[in-house]
Design an enzyme around this catalytic site. Structure first.
Site, PDB file in Angstrom:
ATOM      1  N   HIS A 139      27.065  41.129  44.123  1.00 39.02           N
ATOM      2  CA  HIS A 139      27.427  42.038  43.990  1.00 39.02           C
ATOM      3  C   HIS A 139      27.967  42.655  42.571  1.00 39.02           C
ATOM      4  CE1 HIS A 139      30.031  38.798  42.466  1.00 39.02           C
ATOM      5  NE2 HIS A 139      30.413  39.737  40.961  1.00 39.02           N
TER       6      HIS A 139
ATOM      7  N   HIS B 219      30.243  45.635  40.388  1.00 40.76           N
ATOM      8  CA  HIS B 219      31.137  45.831  39.628  1.00 40.76           C
ATOM      9  C   HIS B 219      31.217  47.849  39.751  1.00 40.76           C
ATOM     10  CE1 HIS B 219      32.893  41.661  38.566  1.00 40.76           C
ATOM     11  NE2 HIS B 219      31.083  41.465  38.414  1.00 40.76           N
TER      12      HIS B 219
HETATM   13  P1  5GP Z   1      31.450  37.950  38.568  1.00 43.06           P
HETATM   14  O1  5GP Z   1      32.402  37.149  37.917  1.00 43.06           O
HETATM   15  O2  5GP Z   1      30.779  37.233  40.059  1.00 43.06           O
HETATM   16  O3  5GP Z   1      30.892  39.352  38.540  1.00 43.06           O
HETATM   17  O4  5GP Z   1      33.042  39.103  39.730  1.00 43.06           O
HETATM   18  C1  5GP Z   1      33.197  38.224  40.823  1.00 43.06           C
HETATM   19  C2  5GP Z   1      34.738  39.424  40.731  1.00 43.06           C
HETATM   20  O5  5GP Z   1      35.561  38.672  41.901  1.00 43.06           O
HETATM   21  C3  5GP Z   1      35.448  38.919  39.489  1.00 43.06           C
HETATM   22  O6  5GP Z   1      36.093  40.027  38.822  1.00 43.06           O
HETATM   23  C4  5GP Z   1      36.984  38.596  39.982  1.00 43.06           C
HETATM   24  O7  5GP Z   1      37.955  39.282  39.836  1.00 43.06           O
HETATM   25  C5  5GP Z   1      37.086  39.197  41.371  1.00 43.06           C
HETATM   26  N1  5GP Z   1      37.389  38.099  42.481  1.00 43.06           N
HETATM   27  C6  5GP Z   1      37.687  37.047  42.692  1.00 43.06           C
HETATM   28  N2  5GP Z   1      38.456  36.178  43.004  1.00 43.06           N
HETATM   29  C7  5GP Z   1      38.950  37.311  44.480  1.00 43.06           C
HETATM   30  C8  5GP Z   1      38.830  37.774  45.692  1.00 43.06           C
HETATM   31  O8  5GP Z   1      40.186  36.820  46.092  1.00 43.06           O
HETATM   32  N3  5GP Z   1      39.344  38.769  45.656  1.00 43.06           N
HETATM   33  C9  5GP Z   1      38.552  40.061  45.498  1.00 43.06           C
HETATM   34  N4  5GP Z   1      38.275  41.118  45.909  1.00 43.06           N
HETATM   35  N5  5GP Z   1      37.786  39.884  44.265  1.00 43.06           N
HETATM   36  C10 5GP Z   1      38.153  38.777  44.051  1.00 43.06           C
END
Ligand code: 5GP
Length: 144
Positions: free
Chosen positions: A107, A109
């Site tokens: 993903h 951001h």
């Molecule tokens: P990463 O840390 O993997 O780069 O980003 C994962 C993102 O997913 C984080 O910014 C976190 O806030 C978001 N996130 C975690 N759980 C959920 C969820 O259940 N729904 C949504 N929409 N975002 C989530």
């Protein structure tokens, strides 16, 4: 989870893709979904994910799927700009837990940024109000 490992289709983003978990969606087609981050680092923090690639991170992604994905990131970032008028936009993408990744489905951001307003903690702040996220998603979607 480090860069080594297998894709787990029980992750939260896989559940959102399958409709098993809720999300405030900004955009969806056969290839990608964009939705609001529930632990936003700023107002309007949006995530963009591919639907059809069991890639945990950028390194594992199918280049063709990545091409569609990054074009959607640009499109959504432009809509975020139009809808929310930020002073800047951070686009980030993490690969592996030591790099800050917490959900192991590829993903990007999109984090709108305003002068003098610090970002919240990555994946560690408070949960946003679902109705507010829906309203933000609708406002961004209206500018796509
Ligand atoms: P990463 O840390 O993997 O780069 O980003 C994962 C993102 O997913 C984080 O910014 C976190 O806030 C978001 N996130 C975690 N759980 C959920 C969820 O259940 N729904 C949504 N929409 N975002 C989530």
């Amino acid at each position: 989870m480090s860069l080594d490992g297998a894709y787990d289709d029980g992750n939260i983003f896989a559940k959102i893709i399958r409709g098993e978990a809720p999300a405030a969606k900004v955009y969806e087609d056969d290839h990608v979904v964009a939705f609001m981050d529930v632990f936003p680092q700023s107002t309007g923090h949006t995530l963009v994910i591919p639907k059809q690639d069991a890639a945990r991170n950028l390194l594992e992604a199918d280049p063709a799927i990545l091409a569609t994905l990054i074009q959607t990131v640009q499109r959504v970032a432009r809509a975020v700009r139009e809808a929310l008028k930020p002073d800047g936009i951070v686009v980030t993408q993490f690969n592996g837990a030591p790099a800050g990744q917490t959900v192991y489905h590829l993903h990007f951001h999109i984090i709108p940024t305003w002068e003098g307003v610090p970002h919240g903690r990555h994946a560690g702040g408070g949960m946003a109000d679902p109705d507010e996220l829906k309203a933000l998603a609708a406002a961004i979607a209206a500018k796509l």
